[in-house]
Design a protein around this motif. Structure first.
Motif, PDB file in Angstrom:
ATOM      1  N   GLU A   1       1.076  -1.336   0.371  1.00  0.00           N
ATOM      2  CA  GLU A   1       0.023   0.091   0.283  1.00  0.00           C
ATOM      3  C   GLU A   1       1.181   1.177   0.452  1.00  0.00           C
ATOM      4  N   GLY A   2       0.006   2.167  -0.647  1.00  0.00           N
ATOM      5  CA  GLY A   2       1.157   3.627  -1.212  1.00  0.00           C
ATOM      6  C   GLY A   2       2.226   3.698  -1.944  1.00  0.00           C
ATOM      7  N   THR A   3       3.236   4.319  -1.608  1.00  0.00           N
ATOM      8  CA  THR A   3       4.521   4.854  -1.944  1.00  0.00           C
ATOM      9  C   THR A   3       4.806   3.119  -2.957  1.00  0.00           C
ATOM     10  N   PRO A   4       5.005   3.171  -4.399  1.00  0.00           N
ATOM     11  CA  PRO A   4       5.690   1.338  -4.771  1.00  0.00           C
ATOM     12  C   PRO A   4       6.790   1.285  -4.156  1.00  0.00           C
ATOM     13  N   PRO A   5       7.796   0.367  -4.221  1.00  0.00           N
ATOM     14  CA  PRO A   5       8.821   0.245  -3.753  1.00  0.00           C
ATOM     15  C   PRO A   5       9.917   0.921  -4.605  1.00  0.00           C
ATOM     16  N   CYS A   6      10.629   0.984  -4.470  1.00  0.00           N
ATOM     17  CA  CYS A   6      12.234   2.112  -5.182  1.00  0.00           C
ATOM     18  C   CYS A   6      13.373   1.912  -4.868  1.00  0.00           C
TER      19      CYS A   6
END
Length: 540
Positions: A312-317
């Motif tokens: 949930e939220g920001t995708p992995p980077c």
């Protein structure tokens, strides 16, 4: 017609056997059939009140009906031409012959384009066809033998055609039931209650049930297919919209298939690595990474795809370095990953990567520092005394490199460990306030006036070649270039090495948009040189 005793006994035995077998069938499968029927009725009729209108699906169904009617007209136009002569002299087939004649005229006009058959007109035409077909069945009930068999086959074929062409189960279910009732009543009126009537009732029930099932399944399957098609189109539009939005939030996006191959031309990679966009299509994306980062990237994609449901939220980077051609250093970027399951009907998951370039590591041609001899000679000249022409150097410098409002961005490469944090590189970005902004810095202000025409011709010629060939190699000047001294604009220094390079091949859409790098190095500052008079300081 009276039954004999043997026939009556056989009929009773057959009827009894049928009811016994049907009772056993209901005993075994009756409960399951009742549960499924209740579920079907609940889903079908309870959802009508809560189901949202689907105008796109309804419109697609109407268009499909019109296509079906047109194709039927192109074929049945020729079949009706054969049926009319055959039925002309058939006893008791006047209504059927009349129906075949009307069908010949209508199908002929539709196939030739004289009449446009819409879905509403088609429904009215088929309702009338069902009525006329019922009248014809009642009229031909007296036919026996080969004629009766042929007529029955015509009726069965007509009923199937009507069901397939007109996609409307609400019309076919009562109409097919009514035609079967007419057939049974006609046989019962002629023969009375007999085994022949029972067999005919069973066969007509089977024909009616088959037509009803075919019509209902066809309509349901077509609706599901259209809904799936529209959902796929909407999903594709959403993906394209998200990718366009990513281009505004990030530097671009890259779509990878299950094998991590690039699925389309990537303009952002083309811009970052100064390569044609076509060359990245179908390329294995890990080939753009360093050897030490390939395994880490695959593990990152695998872990992100496995946890896609829970995220949930920001995708992995992940931060990686993209490598292009040998003369261009690696570009540091941040990759944000989102897994797309079953995209384009694939069993493997696709991968959407949002790419954001690290601005602090953005590639610029290195600004080579002056030689130590240049620094020493400059300091020696200052100790001996600044020339008269350098009195207004501060004002002249402002005329070469403007600040506000043209200066939009400044980037400094600073040695953080030094006491005064020496500046190693300076990059300035300018943007004109208007198309004809006279205050914009220009190359003409930097070049010695006697050399300006030759330098201008070289730069323009290189730009025209770059517009035709985006992969044009750098061009080196055969002669030295005289360049203004930054802190003493009234003087010039000599750049022994000068070359031109293409900048940002991907973003240039026309010849006017071509930009080139002018790279100068190996500077020499001479002690004696011809100084141009500063005419602007002479009042009279």
């Amino acid at each position: 017609m009276a039954w004999s005793g043997a026939e009556l006994a056989d009929g009773k035995h057959a009827t009894l056997l049928v009811w016994v077998l049907f009772g056993l069938h209901l005993l075994v499968f009756g409960r399951d059939a009742a549960v499924k029927s209740q579920r079907w009725m609940r889903e079908r009729y309870s959802s009508k009140g809560t189901e949202k209108p689907q105008p796109r699906v309804d419109e697609a169904m109407k268009l499909q009906t019109e296509k079906n009617f047109y194709l039927q007209s192109c074929l049945m136009h020729h079949g009706a031409a054969v049926s009319v002569p055959l039925l002309w002299h058939a006893p008791g087939a006047r209504t059927l012959c009349f129906l075949a004649g009307i069908a010949y005229i209508v199908h002929g006009c539709v196939s030739c384009g004289r009449i446009t058959m819409t879905a509403s007109r088609s429904r009215v035409a088929f309702a009338l066809a069902y009525c006329v077909l019922g009248v014809s069945m009642w009229e031909t009930r007296v036919l026996q033998g080969p004629e009766g068999t042929v007529v029955q086959n015509i009726y069965t074929l007509s009923r199937m055609i009507l069901t397939v062409v007109q996609i409307d189960a609400s019309l076919h279910v009562p109409a097919q039931f009514g035609l079967s009732v007419v057939e049974v009543l006609g046989a019962l009126q002629l023969n009375g209650l007999s085994s022949h009537v029972l067999l005919l009732a069973c066969s007509q029930s089977f024909v009616a049930l088959s037509c009803m099932v075919v019509g209902s399944l066809q309509e349901a399957s077509l609706r599901e297919n259209f809904m799936a098609q529209f959902r796929s189109e909407d999903a594709e539009a959403m993906v394209q919209g998200f990718r366009r939005m990513l281009q505004g939030l990030c530097d671009g996006s890259v779509l990878l298939d299950g094998s991590l191959n690039i699925k389309s031309q990537s303009q952002c990679l083309s811009r970052m690595l100064s390569t044609k966009a076509e060359s990245f299509e179908s390329m294995h994306f890990p080939h753009l990474l360093a050897e030490t980062e390939k395994r880490t990237f695959r593990d990152f994609i695998k872990a992100s795809a496995q946890n896609a449901v829970e995220q949930e939220g920001t995708p992995p980077c992940m931060r990686v370095s993209l490598k292009g051609r040998e003369e261009i250093p690696p570009v540091s970027v941040d990759l944000f990953h989102v897994s797309l399951s079953h995209l384009y009907g694939s069993d493997d998951s696709y991968h959407l990567l949002a790419v954001r370039q690290d601005a602090e590591r953005e590639y610029f041609p290195d600004a080579t520092s002056f030689r130590h001899e240049l620094v020493r000679s400059s300091l020696a000249l200052r100790r001996q005394g600044r020339p008269a022409t350098s009195i207004t150097s501060e004002g002249s410098a402002a005329s070469i490199l403007q600040t506000l409002p043209q200066l939009k961005e400044m980037m400094l490469l600073v040695e953080a460990a030094r006491e005064h944090q020496d500046v190693c590189q300076v990059h300035l970005n300018y943007k004109a306030s208007s198309p004809e902004d006279p205050e914009m810095p220009s190359l003409r202000k930097f070049i010695r006036p006697t050399d300006w025409e030759s330098v201008r011709a070289r730069v323009r010629g290189f730009g025209e070649k770059a517009a035709k060939d985006p992969n044009l190699k750098p061009k080196h000047f055969s002669k030295t270039v005289w360049f203004r001294v930054m802190d003493q604009p009234g003087r010039y220094m000599q750049a022994k090495k000068a070359n031109l390079k293409v900048h940002d091949r991907a973003s240039a859409s026309s010849r006017e948009d071509i930009k080139v790098w002018l790279h100068l190095s190996d500077f020499v500052l001479t002690e004696r040189q011809h100084v141009e008079p500063e005419l602007e300081d002479i009042d009279e």
